[in-house]
Design an enzyme around this catalytic site. Structure first.
Site, PDB file in Angstrom:
ATOM      1  CG  HIS A   1      -0.168   0.055   2.522  1.00 40.99           C
ATOM      2  ND1 HIS A   1       0.215   1.232   3.134  1.00 40.99           N
ATOM      3  CD2 HIS A   1       0.281  -0.937   3.327  1.00 40.99           C
ATOM      4  CE1 HIS A   1       0.853   0.974   4.253  1.00 40.99           C
ATOM      5  NE2 HIS A   1       0.909  -0.341   4.397  1.00 40.99           N
ATOM      6  CG  ASP A   2      -0.474   4.323   1.267  1.00 41.90           C
ATOM      7  OD1 ASP A   2      -1.248   5.128   0.741  1.00 41.90           O
ATOM      8  OD2 ASP A   2      -0.801   3.580   2.209  1.00 41.90           O
TER       9      ASP A   2
ATOM     10  N   GLY B   1       4.754  -1.508   2.696  1.00 47.36           N
ATOM     11  CA  GLY B   1       4.011  -0.281   2.433  1.00 47.36           C
ATOM     12  C   GLY B   1       4.882   0.965   2.463  1.00 47.36           C
TER      13      GLY B   1
END
Length: 257
Positions: A116-117, A134
């Site tokens: 994520h991100d 992440g």
């Protein structure tokens, strides 16, 4: 397209090729001339550009593997001309950044995971079974070899090359090759730089900068002061200085000699 499900509200461009067993959810946008292999899953919040190749069993836009994710609306944005090979998984963002971003013209090899991100630049190669936690940032023209694990929040500088089976827990400055365990400076990425048009004078400049930083056993702060004072201001010099000064995790080690 046997057993394929495409939500009627998904936005698909022209000349898209879709294989068997594909799932494309409602909130998905896919650009022109993109090819999607068998059993690919593209989930809500995914935005995919033009001329991409997505190979069999990839899963794009999955829910973040992060306990702070509470179902907020987030995205996965993938640019143009990317090749995403078999069984790759790329998660969408969390409230932290709101999206995971993949640039243009990247090759992401089979079984890689991008958390994520994360932010991936352009013209990168992400090797077989690379695991990226992440909020990792990978700048342009980076080559990450297979089976490398990258700690969350790490930053990989442009034109860097990471050897296979590496464990990345510190930031990797631009233009270098890193290897060994623990991970450390192994030289300048000379081959990659020559391929991308860096001339011998520029390569000598970069080699001299990293000699002061990594090979002369200096305190990092003092080494940066010397580089700033003794080297003519250039875009590459300033990229190195700014990268290291901004690093929150600290940078990898120098030669172990």
């Amino acid at each position: 397209m046997k057993d394929t499900f495409i939500n009627k509200n998904a936005v698909l461009g022209n000349n898209i090729c879709i294989g068997n067993g594909v799932t494309i959810e409602e909130d998905v946008v896919i650009g022109n001339n993109t090819r999607i292999g068998n059993h690919v899953t593209i989930l809500n919040g995914s935005r995919i550009g033009e001329n991409c190749e997505i190979h069999s069993n990839a899963v794009l836009g999955g829910i973040p593997q992060d306990l702070k994710y509470k179902g907020e609306y987030t995205l996965l944005e993938i640019g143009d001309n990317n090749i995403i090979r078999e069984f790759v998984t790329i998660n969408k963002g969390t409230i932290s950044k709101g999206k995971t971003c993949i640039g243009n013209s990247n090759l992401i090899m089979s079984n890689a995971h991008i958390g994520h991100d994360c932010i991936i630049g352009n013209n990168c190669i992400i090797g077989f079974s690379v695991g990226m936690a992440g909020e990792v940032t990978v700048e342009d023209w980076v080559n990450i070899s297979g089976l490398t694990a990258i700690h969350q929040f790490s930053i990989i500088g442009e034109h860097a090359m990471i050897s296979g089976l590496s464990r990345v827990v510190k930031d990797v400055p631009p233009f270098v090759v890193v290897a060994h365990e623990p991970l450390r400076f192994a030289g300048l990425n000379t081959v990659g730089l020559k391929r991308r048009g860096f001339d011998s004078q520029k390569i000598d400049e970069l080699r001299s900068i990293y000699r002061i930083l990594f090979q002369e056993k200096r305190n990092t702060k003092f080494a940066l002061e010397i580089i700033n004072e003794e080297f003519v201001k250039t875009a590459e010099r300033d990229k190195i200085l700014n990268f290291i000064r901004r690093s929150k995790r600290g940078i990898i080690k120098g030669f172990d000699i």
